[in-house]
Design an enzyme around this catalytic site. Structure first.
Site, short mmCIF file in Angstrom:
data_model
loop_
_atom_site.label_atom_id
_atom_site.label_comp_id
_atom_site.label_asym_id
_atom_site.label_seq_id
_atom_site.Cartn_x
_atom_site.Cartn_y
_atom_site.Cartn_z
N GLY A 38 -92.85 33.61 48.29
CA GLY A 38 -91.53 34.22 48.51
C GLY A 38 -90.41 33.20 48.69
O GLY A 38 -89.29 33.57 49.04
N ARG B 209 -90.55 12.83 4.83
CA ARG B 209 -90.66 14.16 4.24
C ARG B 209 -89.67 14.35 3.08
O ARG B 209 -88.46 14.16 3.25
CB ARG B 209 -90.38 15.19 5.35
CG ARG B 209 -90.22 16.60 4.90
CD ARG B 209 -91.54 17.27 4.68
NE ARG B 209 -91.38 18.69 4.41
CZ ARG B 209 -92.28 19.41 3.78
NH1 ARG B 209 -93.40 18.86 3.34
NH2 ARG B 209 -92.07 20.69 3.59
N GLN C 145 -87.32 21.88 14.85
CA GLN C 145 -86.53 22.31 13.68
C GLN C 145 -86.62 21.29 12.54
O GLN C 145 -86.76 21.65 11.37
CB GLN C 145 -85.06 22.51 14.12
CG GLN C 145 -84.24 23.35 13.17
CD GLN C 145 -84.73 24.80 13.13
OE1 GLN C 145 -85.46 25.25 13.98
NE2 GLN C 145 -84.34 25.50 12.08
N GLU D 269 -88.76 20.97 40.92
CA GLU D 269 -87.90 20.08 41.72
C GLU D 269 -86.44 20.56 41.71
O GLU D 269 -85.50 19.78 41.75
CB GLU D 269 -88.07 18.61 41.31
CG GLU D 269 -89.52 18.17 41.51
CD GLU D 269 -89.75 16.69 41.69
OE1 GLU D 269 -88.80 15.97 42.02
OE2 GLU D 269 -90.90 16.28 41.53
N1 COS Z 1 -80.16 15.57 52.07
C1 COS Z 1 -80.12 15.70 53.42
N2 COS Z 1 -79.90 16.89 54.04
C2 COS Z 1 -79.71 17.96 53.26
C3 COS Z 1 -79.72 17.88 51.86
C4 COS Z 1 -79.95 16.63 51.27
N3 COS Z 1 -79.98 16.48 49.95
N4 COS Z 1 -79.50 19.11 51.35
C5 COS Z 1 -79.34 19.93 52.38
N5 COS Z 1 -79.47 19.23 53.55
C6 COS Z 1 -79.32 19.74 54.91
C7 COS Z 1 -77.93 20.30 55.09
O1 COS Z 1 -77.04 19.30 55.51
C8 COS Z 1 -78.13 21.35 56.16
O2 COS Z 1 -78.21 20.73 57.42
P1 COS Z 1 -77.23 21.20 58.62
O3 COS Z 1 -77.53 22.66 58.80
O4 COS Z 1 -77.65 20.33 59.75
O5 COS Z 1 -75.85 20.95 58.10
C9 COS Z 1 -79.52 21.89 55.85
O6 COS Z 1 -80.20 20.86 55.11
C10 COS Z 1 -79.48 23.17 55.06
O7 COS Z 1 -78.75 22.91 53.86
P2 COS Z 1 -78.12 24.06 52.97
O8 COS Z 1 -77.33 24.98 53.85
O9 COS Z 1 -77.44 23.43 51.82
O10 COS Z 1 -79.43 24.85 52.53
P3 COS Z 1 -79.61 26.10 51.59
O11 COS Z 1 -80.57 27.02 52.22
O12 COS Z 1 -78.28 26.63 51.16
O13 COS Z 1 -80.41 25.47 50.33
C11 COS Z 1 -80.68 24.54 48.15
C12 COS Z 1 -79.85 24.67 49.44
C13 COS Z 1 -80.65 25.80 47.28
C14 COS Z 1 -80.00 23.39 47.43
C15 COS Z 1 -82.14 24.14 48.50
O14 COS Z 1 -82.84 25.23 49.07
C16 COS Z 1 -82.92 23.67 47.28
O15 COS Z 1 -82.82 22.51 46.88
N6 COS Z 1 -83.74 24.57 46.68
C17 COS Z 1 -84.63 24.19 45.60
C18 COS Z 1 -85.91 23.75 46.17
C19 COS Z 1 -86.70 22.96 45.18
O16 COS Z 1 -86.23 22.01 44.56
N7 COS Z 1 -87.94 23.38 45.05
C20 COS Z 1 -88.85 22.68 44.21
C21 COS Z 1 -90.07 22.42 45.00
S1 COS Z 1 -90.86 20.95 44.61
S2 COS Z 1 -91.54 21.17 42.83
#
Ligand code: COS
Length: 382
Positions: A128, A268, A336, A363
């Site tokens: 989820g 080709r 292509q 990622e």
């Molecule tokens: N470096 C350090 N801190 C970070 C950060 C980064 N790159 N990105 C976010 N944070 C911190 C923020 O500063 C925030 O901290 P504070 O609440 O103390 O300010 C906290 O983490 C939450 O950040 P944010 O509000 O941006 O989180 P969201 O829930 O909005 O999520 C995304 C943001 C969508 C960007 C994140 O969930 C994401 O990267 N999702 C994809 C996950 C992914 O790549 N999955 C692949 C798995 S591995 S194959």
């Protein structure tokens, strides 16, 4: 410390030779068997590839980000399944430990990860919680000197070979957001951990992803990585780095596909001439080369900035977004240009076409990269 230029060139040349002499000839077999041959894994260990990003004091090569992306551009010139074999040790599996681990944790694990004796996987995604990683529901509830972990992690690369997991779990169930999450570095042989069967997937056969199920798994508190409640930050910083690594692989694959397409176009014949002489073919080659070159410049620039100590969250997202979309277009054009030969398996082009599709998803999807770019841009101007 960066390598001197001679050593760096030697390293790149060694990897290039290994790719062309050992990996390219094994691409088809690896895809058919859905297994990277043991002999190849042994050679990768011998070359030190599992430890390119691990500091030298723990037995790795301690490459800078710039050096790592140069190596990954070479490793990208063959089936990405080979890169995946070392990918989690070099990237998302180990880097939480490198950046946030205690000295005793590093001493225990990093030498084994650098040699490839142990494999590390990264457990963030759940059934989820994919793009919305902060909504993860795996819990780690403190009981004395242990945390009791329950939950399911999904699509975990190399989980079936892993000796250890970088695990993100919710230690504060009352906090449903990012602040309730803590990272752990968890040995895979603890009681209460089950690995699912590898998922069947579209491409990258030879690279495996599985569920990892935690059921009342008692994880010693000493396995915590960084501070309690900082696990989401650990995951995001690991991913910032991982996104540059993946971008470099995208550049590598695009360079390979362009080379194969040029070679084919020069051989080709149609309408009484080489198809390379047709300007519509040339246009496709030119578009692919332009975009591939742009992605190469982006990934090197972002890597150098990271090496200089800059925060490259936005640049890593820009690079991953562009490079992964770019390689999709390059693979499409390659099919292509090969025409019918691109659709049958003989030339391997259709295999790359399938293999590269995941780069736009894992990622962080392209859409997540867009969000990260916009968020950082607005923050910097706001
Ligand atoms: N470096 C350090 N801190 C970070 C950060 C980064 N790159 N990105 C976010 N944070 C911190 C923020 O500063 C925030 O901290 P504070 O609440 O103390 O300010 C906290 O983490 C939450 O950040 P944010 O509000 O941006 O989180 P969201 O829930 O909005 O999520 C995304 C943001 C969508 C960007 C994140 O969930 C994401 O990267 N999702 C994809 C996950 C992914 O790549 N999955 C692949 C798995 S591995 S194959």
């Amino acid at each position: 410390m960066p390598l001197d230029i001679e050593t760096r060139n030697e390293l790149i040349a060694t990897v290039r030779r290994f790719v062309s002499e050992r990996l390219v000839p094994n691409e088809d077999k690896t895809a058919r068997d859905d297994l990277v041959p043991d002999a190849i894994v042994a050679e990768m260990r011998e070359l030190g590839l599992f430890g390119i990003s691990i500091p030298t004091e723990y037995g790795g090569l301690g490459l800078t980000m710039e050096e790592e992306v140069l190596v990954c551009i070479e490793l990208g010139q063959t089936s990405p399944a080979f890169r995946s074999t070392i990918g989690t040790n070099v990237g998302i599996g180990s880097q939480g430990l490198v950046m946030f681990g205690r000295e005793d944790q590093k001493r225990e694990w990093l030498p084994k990860l650098a040699s490839g004796e142990a494999i590390a996987s990264f457990c963030l995604t759940e059934p989820g919680a994919g793009s919305d990683a902060a909504s993860l529901r795996t819990t780690a509830i403190r009981k004395g000197d242990h945390f009791v972990v329950n939950g399911t992690k999904r699509y975990i690369t190399n989980a079936n070979k892993a000796s250890v997991f970088t695990l993100m779990a919710r230690t504060d169930p009352a906090n449903k957001g990012a602040g309730g999450i803590t990272a752990f570095f968890v040995p895979a042989n603890l009681k209460g951990i089950t690995i699912g069967k590898p998922d069947r997937k579209m491409g990258q056969q030879g690279a495996h992803i599985c569920d990892v199920i935690f059921e009342d798994c008692h994880v010693p508190a000493s396995c915590m990585l960084g501070q309690e409640g900082q696990g989401f930050r650990v995951a995001m910083q690991v991913l910032d780095r991982g996104r540059l690594h993946i971008s470099a692989v995208c550049v590598g694959v695009s360079e390979r596909l362009i080379r194969d397409a040029v070679k084919y176009a020069l051989e080709r014949d149609q309408f009484g001439q080489k198809i390379a002489e047709f300007q519509l073919i040339q246009a496709m080659l030119a578009d692919s080369k332009t975009e591939s070159y742009a992605a190469r410049c982006m990934v090197l620039d972002a890597a150098r900035k990271r090496d200089a100590g800059d925060n490259v969250t936005m640049e890593a997202a820009c690079t991953k977004y562009f490079a992964s979309e770019m390689v999709g277009r390059v693979a499409d054009r390659a099919v292509q240009i090969f025409g019918g030969a691109g659709y049958v398996t003989d030339y391997g082009v259709e295999r790359f076409y399938r293999d590269v599709r995941i780069f736009r998803i894992y990622e962080g999807t392209s859409q997540v990269q867009q969000l990260v770019i916009a968020k950082n841009l607005l923050k910097s101007m706001g």
